[in-house]
Design an enzyme around this catalytic site. Structure first.
Site, PDB file in Angstrom:
ATOM      1  CG  HIS A 106      -2.037  -1.481   6.922  1.00 15.00           C
ATOM      2  ND1 HIS A 106      -1.449  -0.602   6.280  1.00 15.00           N
ATOM      3  CD2 HIS A 106      -3.266  -1.978   6.235  1.00 15.00           C
ATOM      4  CE1 HIS A 106      -2.071  -0.156   5.323  1.00 15.00           C
ATOM      5  NE2 HIS A 106      -3.176  -0.956   5.274  1.00 15.00           N
ATOM      6  CG  ASP A 108       2.543  -1.379   5.848  1.00 19.40           C
ATOM      7  OD1 ASP A 108       1.449  -1.677   6.441  1.00 19.40           O
ATOM      8  OD2 ASP A 108       2.901  -1.933   4.735  1.00 19.40           O
ATOM      9  CG  ASP A 138      -4.393   1.977   2.501  1.00 21.43           C
ATOM     10  OD1 ASP A 138      -4.696   1.180   3.328  1.00 21.43           O
ATOM     11  OD2 ASP A 138      -3.891   1.847   1.464  1.00 21.43           O
ATOM     12  CD  GLU A 174      -2.565  -4.448   4.118  1.00 17.93           C
ATOM     13  OE1 GLU A 174      -3.823  -4.725   3.200  1.00 17.93           O
ATOM     14  OE2 GLU A 174      -2.181  -3.413   3.616  1.00 17.93           O
ATOM     15  CD  GLU A 175      -0.599  -0.836   1.772  1.00 18.57           C
ATOM     16  OE1 GLU A 175      -0.783  -1.490   0.598  1.00 18.57           O
ATOM     17  OE2 GLU A 175      -1.478   0.153   1.941  1.00 18.57           O
ATOM     18  CD  GLU A 202      -6.834  -1.867   4.498  1.00 20.28           C
ATOM     19  OE1 GLU A 202      -7.016  -0.741   3.967  1.00 20.28           O
ATOM     20  OE2 GLU A 202      -5.787  -2.633   4.579  1.00 20.28           O
ATOM     21  CG  HIS A 399      -2.208   2.070  -3.021  1.00 20.55           C
ATOM     22  ND1 HIS A 399      -1.893   0.979  -3.220  1.00 20.55           N
ATOM     23  CD2 HIS A 399      -2.348   2.118  -1.460  1.00 20.55           C
ATOM     24  CE1 HIS A 399      -2.217   0.130  -2.221  1.00 20.55           C
ATOM     25  NE2 HIS A 399      -2.327   0.907  -1.144  1.00 20.55           N
TER      26      HIS A 399
END
Length: 432
Positions: A106, A108, A138, A174-175, A202, A399
């Site tokens: 992903h 984003d 990520d 995705e997030e 991931e 994150h």
């Protein structure tokens, strides 16, 4: 609403996948040739989910087209975001695009708001043996490695040595609920392309994750009736009824943890080996002396692969009906709404044994892992594509402020993808 625009000729191209040029190195000279350089380039694109990802997608599209590949894009309804899907075809005539292996990532990233970073989050910074930046692990690290291996795949394709296609799938959003991947999968179905396997990159420290839980997020809105707090009989307290439902959710969570079937089918491999319910937010009331007329709370459900949302929805809806009856006996306009805000399916290991064996052979690590967080892997397995998760970096760094990936992890991913590409030319075990 997100819609699939793949039928629009402006959004999806339909020309041949590879041109006749074999001078791949020359054609891609303006783009990086090393994974760390690609990662630096990708981090510089601010693709926080609330922003567009088109600048990154268009840059990757240009790179792929310079390699002679055809890029297929699917857009969100506003056409501010896009998925990218590209195939390096196989066969002696470089015309086989069906089956093969998907590398999925992903584009984003999560916001940096309110986080104390030691360096600019959208400028890749190497300190010691780590590269820092939003998305470093990520999951732009994996995307960087996948982009780096593409020219090698094209060279094999052009020389007729690639025996099965290699696909790259890059998604948006995705997030915020895995919103982009379903458009890719719908487009592939419409085009009659059914990949054999998928690897979602991931961050797993390059360990093999074979299954993960699903996640469903719900918002509960309790509508009461206002009154002065000295006249509570004239009102219906939304907070009080919300608290009763919250208490029931907690009771249901305890029951889930004690279910007899929670250790079936390898569920003991999960860190938390049972399905969970958790209340995350609650808001309500305007003043202490006013009976509140509104209270909202959210909760999430993380289910083991063999369980479904109905396992918790059915009893919760029965409880809501009971509370609604009590509230509406006092004021007919009151009641409780339950709305689903997010739903991502669990990823199962039911059909991925052959892929697991290949990954174990390539990594030299036969250990299987199962995780509680959700990915797009569940959407691929739901579409009938056996999937595993394996990528550079640790989920522990995702994150957070000062997100990083260790440089050795990028090296390990490069080596893994090179072996994976070699398996597409020499290994007979995967389908074709």
């Amino acid at each position: 609403m997100i819609q699939n625009n793949s039928s629009n000729s402006d959004n999806v191209s339909n020309s041949d996948n590879v041109d006749s040029s074999s001078d791949v190195q020359l054609k891609s000279a303006e783009h990086p040739t090393q994974s760390l350089d690609w990662l630096t380039r990708l981090i510089a694109f601010d693709t926080v989910s609330r922003h567009s990802n088109l600048a990154l997608i268009n840059d990757v599209k240009s790179y792929c087209e310079q390699l002679g590949l055809t890029v297929d894009l699917t857009f969100n309804e506003a056409e501010t975001k896009a998925n990218l899907f590209v195939t390096v075809p196989a066969g002696e005539n470089a015309d086989i695009i069906n089956n093969g292996l998907v590398l999925s990532g992903h584009t984003d990233v999560v916001p940096v708001d309110g986080q104390a970073w030691s360096s600019e989050p959208f400028t890749a910074t190497i300190r010691g043996d780590k590269l820092y930046g939003r998305g470093a692990c990520d999951m732009k690290g994996f995307i960087a490695c996948a982009l780096t291996v593409l020219p090698q795949a094209v060279q094999l394709s052009n020389s007729g040595q690639l025996r099965r296609p290699l696909h790259l799938a890059l998604s948006f959003d995705e997030e915020v609920g895995c919103l982009g991947a379903p458009l890719i999968l719908a487009d592939l179905k419409a085009r009659g392309i059914t990949p054999d396997y998928c690897i979602v990159g991931e961050p797993t420290n390059m360990a093999m994750v074979v299954a993960h839980k699903g996640i469903a997020v719900y918002r509960c809105r309790v509508h009461g009736k206002s009154a002065h707090s000295s006249l509570i009989a004239q009102g219906v307290n939304a907070i009080s009824y919300a608290s009763r439902l919250v208490g029931y959710v907690d009771t249901l969570a305890e029951e889930l943890s004690a279910r007899d079937d929670t250790l079936e089918d390898g569920d003991a491999l999960f860190t938390v080996p049972y399905s969970t319910l958790s209340v995350g937010t609650i808001h309500g009331g305007t003043a202490t002396n006013i009976v509140p007329n509104l209270c909202e709370f959210t909760f999430d459900y993380r289910n083991l692969p063999h369980m479904t949302q109905d396992d918790i929805l059915a009893p919760i809806q029965v409880k809501i009906a009971e509370l609604n009856a009590q509230m509406q006996a006092r004021a007919p306009e009151t009641g409780i709404e339950l709305m689903q805000e997010e739903s991502v399916p669990a990823m199962t290991d039911d059909d991925s044994a052959e892929l697991q064996s290949l990954i174990a052979a390539l990594t030299g690590d036969d250990e299987r892992h199962k995780v509680a967080y959700a990915t797009e892997g569940g959407q691929f397995t739901n579409a009938g594509i056996p999937t595993i998760i394996c990528g550079p970096g640790s989920i522990e760094q995702a994150h957070k402020a000062d997100e990083y990936v260790e440089l050795i992890e990028i090296e390990r991913c490069d080596a893994f993808l090179k072996k994976l590409l070699d398996s597409c030319t020499t290994q007979p075990s995967m389908q074709s």
